[in-house]
Scaffold this active site. Structure first.
Site, PDB file in Angstrom:
ATOM      1  N   MET A  90       0.822  -1.213   0.000  1.00 29.26           N
ATOM      2  CA  MET A  90       0.000   0.000   0.000  1.00 29.26           C
ATOM      3  C   MET A  90       0.855   1.261   0.000  1.00 29.26           C
ATOM      4  O   MET A  90       0.585   2.196  -0.747  1.00 29.26           O
ATOM      5  CB  MET A  90      -0.935   0.003   1.220  1.00 29.26           C
ATOM      6  CG  MET A  90      -1.930  -1.120   1.242  1.00 29.26           C
ATOM      7  SD  MET A  90      -2.933  -1.213  -0.254  1.00 29.26           S
ATOM      8  CE  MET A  90      -4.005   0.199  -0.051  1.00 29.26           C
TER       9      MET A  90
ATOM     10  N   ASP B  80      10.737   2.923   5.628  1.00 21.84           N
ATOM     11  CA  ASP B  80      10.243   1.636   6.095  1.00 21.84           C
ATOM     12  C   ASP B  80      11.214   1.145   7.165  1.00 21.84           C
ATOM     13  O   ASP B  80      12.421   1.412   7.095  1.00 21.84           O
ATOM     14  CB  ASP B  80      10.190   0.633   4.935  1.00 21.84           C
ATOM     15  CG  ASP B  80       9.330  -0.583   5.269  1.00 21.84           C
ATOM     16  OD1 ASP B  80       8.226  -0.711   4.690  1.00 21.84           O
ATOM     17  OD2 ASP B  80       9.743  -1.402   6.126  1.00 21.84           O
TER      18      ASP B  80
ATOM     19  N   GLU C 151      -0.649  -3.807  10.210  1.00 25.58           N
ATOM     20  CA  GLU C 151      -1.987  -3.549  10.789  1.00 25.58           C
ATOM     21  C   GLU C 151      -2.035  -3.958  12.271  1.00 25.58           C
ATOM     22  O   GLU C 151      -2.745  -4.898  12.657  1.00 25.58           O
ATOM     23  CB  GLU C 151      -3.041  -4.291   9.955  1.00 25.58           C
ATOM     24  CG  GLU C 151      -4.490  -4.071  10.343  1.00 25.58           C
ATOM     25  CD  GLU C 151      -5.081  -2.720   9.917  1.00 25.58           C
ATOM     26  OE1 GLU C 151      -4.317  -1.833   9.523  1.00 25.58           O
ATOM     27  OE2 GLU C 151      -6.307  -2.561  10.018  1.00 25.58           O
TER      28      GLU C 151
ATOM     29  N   LYS D  74       1.200   1.062  15.323  1.00 25.20           N
ATOM     30  CA  LYS D  74       0.798   2.337  14.696  1.00 25.20           C
ATOM     31  C   LYS D  74       0.855   3.456  15.745  1.00 25.20           C
ATOM     32  O   LYS D  74       1.375   4.540  15.479  1.00 25.20           O
ATOM     33  CB  LYS D  74      -0.607   2.218  14.097  1.00 25.20           C
ATOM     34  CG  LYS D  74      -0.648   1.327  12.824  1.00 25.20           C
ATOM     35  CD  LYS D  74      -1.981   1.415  12.116  1.00 25.20           C
ATOM     36  CE  LYS D  74      -2.232   0.375  11.057  1.00 25.20           C
ATOM     37  NZ  LYS D  74      -1.614   0.562   9.767  1.00 25.20           N
TER      38      LYS D  74
ATOM     39  N   SER E 148      -7.015  -0.564   7.584  1.00 24.83           N
ATOM     40  CA  SER E 148      -8.215  -1.143   6.965  1.00 24.83           C
ATOM     41  C   SER E 148      -9.339  -1.282   7.981  1.00 24.83           C
ATOM     42  O   SER E 148     -10.500  -1.344   7.602  1.00 24.83           O
ATOM     43  CB  SER E 148      -7.967  -2.537   6.421  1.00 24.83           C
ATOM     44  OG  SER E 148      -6.717  -2.681   5.904  1.00 24.83           O
TER      45      SER E 148
ATOM     46  N   HIS F  76      -8.088   5.861   3.705  1.00 24.95           N
ATOM     47  CA  HIS F  76      -8.059   4.425   3.415  1.00 24.95           C
ATOM     48  C   HIS F  76      -8.120   4.168   1.917  1.00 24.95           C
ATOM     49  O   HIS F  76      -9.183   4.285   1.300  1.00 24.95           O
ATOM     50  CB  HIS F  76      -9.235   3.750   4.144  1.00 24.95           C
ATOM     51  CG  HIS F  76      -9.315   2.284   3.922  1.00 24.95           C
ATOM     52  ND1 HIS F  76     -10.512   1.597   3.893  1.00 24.95           N
ATOM     53  CD2 HIS F  76      -8.351   1.357   3.717  1.00 24.95           C
ATOM     54  CE1 HIS F  76     -10.270   0.318   3.675  1.00 24.95           C
ATOM     55  NE2 HIS F  76      -8.972   0.146   3.565  1.00 24.95           N
TER      56      HIS F  76
ATOM     57  N   ASN G 241      -6.723  -1.649  -2.591  1.00 24.72           N
ATOM     58  CA  ASN G 241      -5.635  -2.383  -3.230  1.00 24.72           C
ATOM     59  C   ASN G 241      -6.094  -2.969  -4.566  1.00 24.72           C
ATOM     60  O   ASN G 241      -7.141  -3.625  -4.587  1.00 24.72           O
ATOM     61  CB  ASN G 241      -5.204  -3.499  -2.262  1.00 24.72           C
ATOM     62  CG  ASN G 241      -3.997  -4.261  -2.738  1.00 24.72           C
ATOM     63  OD1 ASN G 241      -3.286  -3.824  -3.635  1.00 24.72           O
ATOM     64  ND2 ASN G 241      -3.773  -5.417  -2.131  1.00 24.72           N
TER      65      ASN G 241
ATOM     66  N   GLU H 223     -11.561   5.989   1.180  1.00 26.37           N
ATOM     67  CA  GLU H 223     -12.437   6.402   2.283  1.00 26.37           C
ATOM     68  C   GLU H 223     -11.658   7.395   3.143  1.00 26.37           C
ATOM     69  O   GLU H 223     -10.569   7.061   3.626  1.00 26.37           O
ATOM     70  CB  GLU H 223     -12.834   5.188   3.130  1.00 26.37           C
ATOM     71  CG  GLU H 223     -13.771   4.229   2.416  1.00 26.37           C
ATOM     72  CD  GLU H 223     -14.096   2.984   3.252  1.00 26.37           C
ATOM     73  OE1 GLU H 223     -15.158   2.408   3.036  1.00 26.37           O
ATOM     74  OE2 GLU H 223     -13.287   2.589   4.110  1.00 26.37           O
TER      75      GLU H 223
ATOM     76  N   ASN I  62     -15.763  -2.177   3.663  1.00 25.42           N
ATOM     77  CA  ASN I  62     -15.509  -3.502   4.241  1.00 25.42           C
ATOM     78  C   ASN I  62     -16.681  -3.975   5.099  1.00 25.42           C
ATOM     79  O   ASN I  62     -16.955  -5.164   5.187  1.00 25.42           O
ATOM     80  CB  ASN I  62     -14.206  -3.507   5.042  1.00 25.42           C
ATOM     81  CG  ASN I  62     -13.005  -3.459   4.107  1.00 25.42           C
ATOM     82  OD1 ASN I  62     -13.132  -3.783   2.924  1.00 25.42           O
ATOM     83  ND2 ASN I  62     -11.860  -3.035   4.607  1.00 25.42           N
TER      84      ASN I  62
HETATM   85  P1  NAD Z   1       2.784  -4.665   3.824  1.00 22.24           P
HETATM   86  O1  NAD Z   1       3.116  -5.764   4.721  1.00 22.24           O
HETATM   87  O2  NAD Z   1       2.929  -4.883   2.358  1.00 22.24           O
HETATM   88  O3  NAD Z   1       3.656  -3.378   4.184  1.00 22.24           O
HETATM   89  C1  NAD Z   1       3.839  -2.894   5.471  1.00 22.24           C
HETATM   90  C2  NAD Z   1       5.255  -2.328   5.553  1.00 22.24           C
HETATM   91  O4  NAD Z   1       5.385  -1.623   6.757  1.00 22.24           O
HETATM   92  C3  NAD Z   1       6.329  -3.404   5.554  1.00 22.24           C
HETATM   93  O5  NAD Z   1       7.247  -3.127   4.515  1.00 22.24           O
HETATM   94  C4  NAD Z   1       6.984  -3.265   6.910  1.00 22.24           C
HETATM   95  O6  NAD Z   1       8.397  -3.500   6.874  1.00 22.24           O
HETATM   96  C5  NAD Z   1       6.692  -1.843   7.267  1.00 22.24           C
HETATM   97  N1  NAD Z   1       6.669  -1.543   8.680  1.00 22.24           N
HETATM   98  C6  NAD Z   1       6.155  -2.289   9.685  1.00 22.24           C
HETATM   99  N2  NAD Z   1       6.290  -1.620  10.852  1.00 22.24           N
HETATM  100  C7  NAD Z   1       6.879  -0.434  10.568  1.00 22.24           C
HETATM  101  C8  NAD Z   1       7.242   0.698  11.329  1.00 22.24           C
HETATM  102  N3  NAD Z   1       7.038   0.741  12.644  1.00 22.24           N
HETATM  103  N4  NAD Z   1       7.806   1.742  10.690  1.00 22.24           N
HETATM  104  C9  NAD Z   1       8.037   1.715   9.377  1.00 22.24           C
HETATM  105  N5  NAD Z   1       7.708   0.666   8.600  1.00 22.24           N
HETATM  106  C10 NAD Z   1       7.117  -0.386   9.185  1.00 22.24           C
HETATM  107  O7  NAD Z   1       1.304  -4.227   4.194  1.00 22.24           O
HETATM  108  P2  NAD Z   1       0.241  -3.463   3.326  1.00 22.24           P
HETATM  109  O8  NAD Z   1      -0.635  -4.425   2.669  1.00 22.24           O
HETATM  110  O9  NAD Z   1       0.924  -2.420   2.506  1.00 22.24           O
HETATM  111  O10 NAD Z   1      -0.634  -2.771   4.449  1.00 22.24           O
HETATM  112  C11 NAD Z   1      -0.228  -1.605   5.110  1.00 22.24           C
HETATM  113  C12 NAD Z   1      -1.415  -0.968   5.791  1.00 22.24           C
HETATM  114  O11 NAD Z   1      -2.414  -0.705   4.822  1.00 22.24           O
HETATM  115  C13 NAD Z   1      -2.094  -1.819   6.844  1.00 22.24           C
HETATM  116  O12 NAD Z   1      -2.574  -0.993   7.853  1.00 22.24           O
HETATM  117  C14 NAD Z   1      -3.243  -2.470   6.083  1.00 22.24           C
HETATM  118  O13 NAD Z   1      -4.298  -2.861   6.905  1.00 22.24           O
HETATM  119  C15 NAD Z   1      -3.638  -1.326   5.193  1.00 22.24           C
HETATM  120  N6  NAD Z   1      -4.359  -1.712   3.974  1.00 22.24           N
HETATM  121  C16 NAD Z   1      -4.010  -2.824   3.289  1.00 22.24           C
HETATM  122  C17 NAD Z   1      -4.712  -3.175   2.128  1.00 22.24           C
HETATM  123  C18 NAD Z   1      -4.340  -4.404   1.349  1.00 22.24           C
HETATM  124  O14 NAD Z   1      -5.174  -4.905   0.574  1.00 22.24           O
HETATM  125  N7  NAD Z   1      -3.122  -4.890   1.459  1.00 22.24           N
HETATM  126  C19 NAD Z   1      -5.780  -2.363   1.684  1.00 22.24           C
HETATM  127  C20 NAD Z   1      -6.089  -1.207   2.406  1.00 22.24           C
HETATM  128  C21 NAD Z   1      -5.379  -0.896   3.545  1.00 22.24           C
END
Ligand code: NAD
Length: 712
Positions: A327, A346, A405, A410, A432, A453, A456, A465, A503
């Site tokens: 994301m 990251d 998540e 967070k 999410s 929000h 994906n 959102e 959702n």
């Molecule tokens: P992901 O696992 O692909 O990426 C998360 C990244 O965050 C990882 O690269 C990780 O190394 C990094 N990370 C973790 N803790 C950290 C910190 N303290 N500081 C800096 N970096 C950190 O996950 P994603 O799918 O990109 O999801 C990220 C967020 O987006 C989540 O909150 C998820 O719920 C939300 N989201 C995901 C989707 C989906 O379909 N994947 C859709 C909407 C929202």
């Protein structure tokens, strides 16, 4: 009397100029009044024998004519076929006079010229366009379930050939001035400032050569084309359209058949056929649904997200993104593409490297060549700043978190980061499911904290959102909405709550699919029923795309919030325990180990499901469909009751843009209105033994009693 929408002037004694300029509107639109006005101006001008030409221009920046008045179309609910025919004949006869005048007629186009506007243009003898990208010609009628009805299907193939006309009209896509020139639709393309003088010169040249008179003669006759050519075009275009529309959108095929059938007749008979063909489409349920989607989108474009008009969004020039995963990289790329300076980081150096590479790959992609474009890389790369220290976010107007998540992670990030940000910076979470109110407990300025929000994949999904926490200020909401629009997204503002909007509505649908499976419905029947309804993918297929672990966690959050109606499926838990996470793990409900990762049935799945089966009855498609979609309507009534959204139309737009709810149904609540509350209650009756999740809500009961609809 309506104010004048056009004015007539004479830049030279023998040249008439009609300037289209609807008062107090940003666009020129062909309403009934405007057509009447054109009629009376034409009546005066066509009597004059001293004129060499009539030129149409627009005073609206970027718009020539944006089409017919869709509000009049939307009101035509119970229109009789004869009235539709009369409406088309009237437009045809009016525009047709432009091809019979004693002088040359020219449309000088420096902006969007679509629908009825494009029809006026094709009835003119000549079209001349400016070289600006806004100058576009097109017939988007199929997108609202109809085809051009004021002669567009008659004149266009006669001017540019049947093949070009079929492509333009049945795709609904506009073309720019270069493409219009290449196919002979535009006679010339000139700089905008020279448009009027070039149009006058064109009138003079046509008068001298008399070419326009020969074309008038030629275009009023049947089209010459060999049988073989015609059969080939018909077969290929029809196969392509059927593949694109899946039989759910009738207008493109109807337009093709009309044009194929009309080539052997003259202009007059072709106009009659066009008007009669339109009677089957105009005012039909599909057309009305698609017009609703047009209005939903239009409303969304104009919605600032807050009711107080004095609150203006602050400019966002630089964005910070934390978490460079799926994301984060998508969000960063969306901003970079719009030239926003972007700081990204990251916690994991590998993830950071991968994320920055993904951003670069995405922004460097050239749609035309379908490959990486060095020029784009050089242009965009300097905008990306891979940060090594939090202090680098101190320049950002907006920082969006897209890390793992987990609420604790967070909150810890916000506590650490907020002191480094500017006082007026906005902090946002892409969570999410975690409550924005809960996350806001970790920040000192909750009024500047908001949920943004994305869906994906960010590149493809238009919906965002914007989630208002309990203390988020209107200013923060307006700025978040402005930012989303700036990067080309369609934001809807929702209040905080489990699953927010999309959702929360998706869950009953997904959950019910698993219940049906355990009662005996085969996977293919479940997905087939959803696709027959119009969904782009069935719910079981969707589990594999979303990831079963993600769905499991989201399901738990929703079960905690709504234990009375959200069933915890033992199947989901068993799938996750067995490592069947969907596409990402190579196996979920299907296997993804074959060619190009395409899904194939997995025989081993039966062993996992068998012990969990509750029944093995044959479930009819009607029951599957009703049980998938009616609980979504029930949940939507709860969402409206709780004021999670400000308007039922947000529900409809959210589902169309967020999960691909079929546009030809107009949106969930628009579709529900076509059934009516009383009928929905009736349809729910056989499922009352399933408990709360199938029980009509107080709002639905009330609507049935009072005969009310979601769309007032
Ligand atoms: P992901 O696992 O692909 O990426 C998360 C990244 O965050 C990882 O690269 C990780 O190394 C990094 N990370 C973790 N803790 C950290 C910190 N303290 N500081 C800096 N970096 C950190 O996950 P994603 O799918 O990109 O999801 C990220 C967020 O987006 C989540 O909150 C998820 O719920 C939300 N989201 C995901 C989707 C989906 O379909 N994947 C859709 C909407 C929202």
């Amino acid at each position: 009397m309506a104010a004048a929408a056009m004015r007539v002037s004479f830049p030279e004694p023998d040249i008439a100029l009609i300037t289209l300029d609807a008062p107090d509107k940003s666009a020129n639109i062909f309403s009934r009044h405007v057509l009447d006005e054109l009629d009376s101006h034409l009546a005066g001008l066509e009597k004059r024998t001293d004129l060499a030409g009539l030129i149409f221009v627009s005073a609206k920046p970027g718009i020539f004519i944006a089409g017919a008045d869709l509000r009049e179309f939307a009101a035509a609910k119970d229109i009789q076929p004869a009235d539709t025919v009369a409406m088309c004949r009237r437009g045809q006869e009016l525009f047709r006079r432009l091809s019979k005048t004693p002088f040359v007629t020219v449309a000088a186009i420096d902006g969007m010229c679509v629908g009825g506007g494009a029809e006026l243009a094709v009835w003119c003898d000549r079209r001349i366009m400016s070289d600006r990208p806004q100058a576009q010609l097109g017939f988007p009628e199929v997108k609202i379930g109809i085809f051009p009805g004021w002669g567009g299907t008659v004149r266009t193939p006669r001017i540019v050939g049947l093949s070009n006309a079929v492509e333009m009209i049945s795709s609904g896509e506009s073309i720019d001035s270069r493409a219009a020139y290449a196919m002979g639709l535009a006679t010339d393309v000139v700089p905008a400032e020279r448009l009027q003088s070039a149009a006058i010169a064109l009138v003079r040249a046509e008068k001298a050569s008399g070419d326009y008179l020969r074309d008038r003669e030629r275009w009023s006759k049947p089209i010459e084309m060999s049988e073989t050519e015609l059969a080939f075009l018909g077969a290929t275009a029809s196969a392509y359209i059927q593949q694109q529309t899946k039989g759910q959108y009738p207008a493109p095929l109807a337009a093709l058949e009309l044009m194929l059938g009309s080539i052997a007749v003259d202009e007059t008979a072709a106009c009659v056929a066009e008007a009669e063909g339109m009677a089957a489409l105009f005012g039909s349920p599909i057309s009305r649904a698609l017009i609703n989607v047009f209005f939903l989108t239009d409303r969304n474009k104009k919605d600032p997200g807050v009711t107080d008009a004095s609150i203006k969004p602050a400019a966002i020039k630089s964005v910070g993104v934390i978490g460079a995963g799926i994301m984060g990289a998508g969000i960063a790329a969306a901003g970079v593409k719009r030239k926003l300076a972007t700081v990204i980081n990251d916690a994991s150096p590998e993830a950071m490297q991968r994320g920055v590479r993904n951003v670069l790959e995405e922004v460097s992609f050239n749609k035309l060549t379908k490959g990486a474009d060095v020029q784009r890389t050089l242009e965009f790369a300097p905008l990306i700043n891979p940060a090594v220290d939090d202090i680098e976010f101190s320049t950002c107007d907006l920082v969006i978190e897209a890390i793992i998540e987990k609420p604790d992670a967070k909150q810890a990030l916000f506590r650490r980061l907020e002191p480094k940000l500017r006082d007026d910076a906005i902090l946002a979470s892409n969570t999410s499911a975690i409550s924005i109110g809960r996350l806001a407990e970790a920040v000192k300025k909750p009024e500047r904290f908001v949920g943004i929000h994305f869906f994906n994949p960010v590149r493809k999904m238009p919906l965002v959102e914007v989630i208002r926490g309990p203390q988020t200020s209107d200013q923060t909401i307006a700025t978040a909405v402005g930012y989303c629009k700036f990067i080309g997204k369609s934001p809807i503002v929702v209040n905080d709550g489990p699953g927010f909007l999309v959702n929360r509505l998706l869950l009953p649908y997904m959950n019910e699919a698993l219940e049906l499976l355990l009662e005996g419905a085969p996977i293919k029947d479940i997905d087939k029923a959803a696709k027959a309804f119009g969904m782009p993918i069935g719910p079981i297929g969707l589990y594999d795309v979303v990831g079963l672990d993600t769905a499991f966690h989201a399901g738990n959050v929703m079960h905690e919030a709504f234990p009375d109606r959200v069933v915890k499926s033992p199947l989901l838990e068993a799938m996750v325990k067995a490592g069947r996470l969907g596409e990402k793990s190579g196996v979920g409900f299907s296997l993804y180990t074959g060619k190009k990762g395409k899904p194939s049935p997995d025989p081993a799945l039966d062993q996992l499901i068998a012990p969990l089966m509750r029944e093995t009855r044959k479930i009819p498609g009607k029951e599957i469909s009703e049980r998938l979609f009616l609980p979504m309507v029930l949940e939507a009534t709860r969402i409206l009751d709780e004021k999670i959204v400000r308007d039922p139309r947000d529900v409809d737009l959210g589902l169309i843009f967020g999960i691909g709810f079929p546009p030809f149904k107009g949106g969930l609540l628009f579709w529900a209105d076509t059934l009516g509350a009383a009928k929905i209650i009736e349809q729910l009756k056989p499922y009352q033994h399933l408990g709360e999740r199938m029980k009509p809500t107080p709002m639905l009961e009330r609507m049935a009693k009072e005969g009310k609809a979601f769309y007032g």
